[in-house]
Design an enzyme around this catalytic site. Structure first.
Site: not given
Ligand code: 13P
Length: 254
Positions: A12, A14, A98, A100, A170, A176, A216
C-alpha cells in the site's frame, strides 16, 4: 510455507510516488520478484500512477490494486473514482476502509460495505481493513471492535462475495510506528476474525478467506508473522516503498 490458503502480499503505497518514481519502483520489483509463484503479489499505487504502472506490469506476476473507490458508479460525485474507471487499468484489488480513511475521511463500516458491494459487482476483489486503536486494546475492547467492524463492513455481501474478499487486520497502533503486533497478538486476532467469519458465512467459507496482517511489517519480522496459522499475507506500508525491502519481505515469506 505450506498453508491451504495462498499467501497474498500487497504494498500500500499510500500518498507516495510520482509517476516516474512509481515506475522505478515497480520495474525494480518486477526484476527482483520475477520468479515468485508461491505468493500473490499486489501493488497499490496512488490513482495518478495506475495507468503507467498497469502498463509496466503487463506480462508480470504483479497485480494491480487501488487504495480506495467510490460506492457509486459514475455521476455527479466530484473528486471520486468509480470501479469501472479502475477496471480500465486492469485493477484487480481495491483496499477499502483503511484506518487512515476511517480516521481522516470518517469512513464508516456501513459505507465500506457499500463500497465492497460495488467492488464485487465490478469483479474487483476488496481488501477490507479492520483494526483496533491502542486505547481500545488497552481497554480489552479489541475483539468487540474487530467483530463490529467486520460484520459492518461485510453487511449485505453474499457468501461467495465474502469468500472473494480479503480481510486485512491492521492494529492502528502498529501502523507506521515501528511497533508490530507480537506473534501471539496477531494469531489471536486473526483466529478471532476467522471465528467471527464462521458465524457470518459458515466454516467452509471462513476457512477459505485470506486474512492479511498489516502494521510495521518489515523483512526482519515477516517470516514469523507469515508462519502463523491464520495469517495469510501482509499489507505493507512503509516497507513497500523501496525495491529492496518489499522484495525481501516477499522472499522471506516463501
Ligand atoms: P506500515 O507498514 O507503514 O506500518 O503501514 C501499514 C499499513 O497501513 C498498510 O496498509
Amino acid at each position: 510455507m505450506n498453508k491451504d490458503r495462498k499467501l497474498i502480499i500487497a504494498g500500500n503505497w499510500k500518498m507516495n510516488k510520482t509517476v516516474g518514481e512509481a515506475l522505478d519502483l515497480v520495474n525494480g520489483l518486477k526484476r527482483e520478484l520475477a520468479n515468485v509463484k508461491e505468493i500473490d503479489l499486489v501493488v497499490a499505487p496512488p490513482f495518478t500512477a495506475l495507468s503507467e504502472v498497469s502498463k509496466a506490469i503487463l506480462d508480470s506476476n504483479i497485480r494491480l490494486g487501488a487504495q480506495n473507490m467510490s460506492e457509486h458508479n459514475f455521476g455527479a460525485y466530484t473528486g471520486e473514482i468509480c470501479a469501472a474507471m479502475l477496471k480500465e487499468f486492469s485493477v484487480r484489488y481495491v483496499i477499502l476502509g483503511h484506518s487512515e480513511r476511517r480516521q481522516f475521511q470518517q469512513e464508516s463500516s456501513a459505507l465500506i460495505a457499500k463500497k465492497a458491494l460495488a467492488a464485487h459487482a465490478a469483479s474487483l476483489k476488496p481488501i477490507v481493513c479492520i483494526g483496533e486503536l491502542l486505547e481500545e486494546r488497552k481497554a480489552n475492547q479489541t475483539e468487540r471492535v474487530l467483530e463490529t467492524q467486520l460484520r459492518g463492513s461485510l453487511a449485505g455481501l453474499s457468501t461467495e462475495q465474502v469468500e472473494e474478499t480479503i480481510i486485512a487486520y491492521e492494529p492502528v497502533w502498529a501502523i507506521g510506528t515501528g511497533l508490530t503486533a507480537t506473534a501471539e497478538q496477531a494469531q489471536s486476532a486473526h483466529a478471532f476474525i476467522r471465528q467471527t467469519l464462521v458465524g457470518i458465512v459458515g466454516e467452509a467459507t471462513a476457512k477459505r478467506v485470506r486474512i492479511q496482517y498489516g502494521g510495521s511489517v518489515k523483512p526482519n519480522n515477516v517470516r514469523e508473522l507469515m508462519s502463523l496459522p491464520d495469517v495469510d499475507g501482509a499489507l505493507v506500508g512503509g516497507a513497500s516503498l523501496e525495491v529492496r525491502s518489499f522484495s525481501e519481505i516477499v522472499k522471506q515469506s516463501i
